[in-house]
Design an enzyme around this catalytic site. Structure first.
Site: not given
Length: 337
Positions: A64-65, A90, A164, A166, A237, A274, A301
Site C-alpha cells: 500500500n501507500r 507496494h 495481491h 485478483y 479501494d 484492503q 489483501e
C-alpha cells in the site's frame, strides 16, 4: 525463471513462478464440477516483467501507500522511492513482486507446498536493514490455499507484506465481478484523506461502516454500492478493520459467485484488509486469452493499515526489530453452493 505446478487430491491446480512468487493460475470447480482458472494474469511469465497491476504477487517490503515516500525511524529519515506520484507504493520501483525468489517444493500430509525465500539488502528502495523474507503456498487436500509470509531483520525497519491475487470466481475471463456477493467481517474502515495533487491516503481516521457504501457486514452484491463509494474512477479501494484480535487467525471475508456457485472464504491474522474492486483496470491488459476491463477482478489483501508508519497510533503495527519475526497468514477456502 521457473514455473511450478501444485495439484491436490481433488484436482485443484496451482501454477506459480519464482519471479515475485506470482500465482499465475488456480483452477477450482464450480457446482457442476467444471474447473476454471479464477485468477487474473498472463500465460507467459515474461509479461509480468512489464508494467502489470501486481497480478498474483507477494508485495513488500511495505504494501500500500506511504505518504510522501518518507520513513522516519528512530530519529533518522529515510527517503523511499516515489512511484505513485509523491507516494511510495507496494515496495517501490523494484519491490518484492519484481525479484526472483529461491524456491523449494515440499510434499506435506496436508498437501503439496512451495516455499520461497528472498534476502532484501540494506537500503533496497530506501529501506533500512537487511530483511530475510519468506513466502509459502500450501494447496491442501481440504481445498484450501494457505499463504504464509514471514520476515526478520538485522536492524529496525518496517515490514507489511501482502498477497495481491485478483480473483474472479466465474473464471478469470468471465467479465465483471459486480454480481459477486461479498461479506466483510468488519464494522469499521479507515477512510483516506485528500492529498493535494496526489492519491488520498489514510491518516489515522477510523469510521463505522454503518449507513455507508462500505457496509458489507451482510452479504451484498459488489455492484450495489460500487459507484457510491466515490473516487476517480469510482469504486472500492479501501482498508477495512477486521473484527477480532489482530494477531489471531479469524474470519475476514466471504465471496460468492451466484452463477458458478463458487465460494471463497478468507481467514487471516492481520488487523486490516484492503478490498480492491479492480477499478483501475481499463481494458489495456490482456492475459490468458482475455481482456481485463474495469471491475474484471477483485483483491482481498490482509495487511497492516496503509500509511501506518506516518500515523502514531498505528506505527507499531509495521515496525520490526532484530529478534522479532513478522508472520502473516491467509487461508483461502474454496467450496461450492
Amino acid at each position: 525463471m521457473q514455473l511450478f505446478t501444485l495439484i491436490n487430491k481433488n484436482g485443484l491446480r496451482l501454477k506459480v513462478s519464482d519471479y515475485g512468487t506470482i500465482i499465475m493460475e488456480l483452477h477450482v470447480p464450480d457446482r457442476n464440477g467444471a474447473f476454471a482458472d479464477v485468477v487474473l494474469g498472463h500465460e507467459d511469465i515474461a509479461k509480468y516483467t512489464n508494467a502489470t497491476p501486481y497480478f498474483g504477487a507477494t508485495i513488500g517490503r511495505v504494501a500500500n501507500r506511504i505518504e510522501g515516500a518518507v520513513l522516519d525511524l528512530d530519529g533518522e529519515r529515510h527517503q523511499l522511492y516515489a512511484n505513485n506520484g509523491p507516494h511510495h507504493l507496494h515496495g517501490g520501483k523494484r519491490g518484492w513482486d519484481k525479484v526472483q525468489w529461491a524456491a523449494e517444493l515440499r510434499e506435506a500430509p496436508r498437501g503439496p507446498e512451495i516455499h520461497f525465500s528472498y534476502t532484501s539488502p540494506d537500503g533496497e528502495e530506501g529501506y533500512p536493514g537487511t530483511v530475510q523474507a519468506h513466502t509459502s503456498y500450501a494447496l491442501t487436500h481440504d481445498d484450501e490455499l494457505v499463504i504464509t509470509m514471514r520476515a526478520t531483520t538485522d536492524r529496525p525497519t518496517v515490514v507489511n507484506m501482502a498477497h495481491h491475487t485478483y480473483w474472479n470466481l466465474g473464471g478469470h475471463g468471465s467479465g465483471s465481478i459486480e454480481d459477486h456477493e461479498l461479506l466483510l467481517h468488519a464494522d469499521l474502515y479507515t477512510p483516506s484523506a485528500p492529498v493535494p495533487n496526489a492519491d488520498p491516503v489514510p491518516r489515522g481516521a477510523v469510521e463505522p461502516v454503518a449507513g455507508t457504501p462500505f457496509d458489507f457486514r451482510v452479504e451484498k452484491r459488489i455492484g450495489q454500492d460500487l459507484r457510491a463509494a466515490g473516487g476517480s474512477p469510482p469504486g472500492f479501494d479501501h482498508n477495512w478493520v477486521v473484527r477480532g484480535e489482530a494477531d489471531q487467525l479469524r474470519p475476514v471475508a466471504r465471496v460468492r459467485d451466484p452463477k458458478s456457485g463458487r465460494v471463497l472464504e478468507l481467514s487471516g491474522n492481520q488487523p486490516g484488509v484492503q478490498f480492491y474492486a479492480g477499478k483501475f483496470l481499463d481494458g489495456s491488459l490482456h492475459g490468458k486469452g482475455a481482456t481485463y476491463e474495469q471491475y474484471a477482478g477483485l483483491c482481498l489483501e490482509t495487511q497492516k493499515f496503509p500509511n501506518a508508519v506516518n500515523v502514531p497510533a498505528w506505527r507499531d503495527q509495521v515496525q520490526l526489530v532484530p529478534g522479532q519475526t513478522y508472520e502473516h497468514v491467509m487461508v483461502h477456502r474454496f467450496r461450492v453452493e
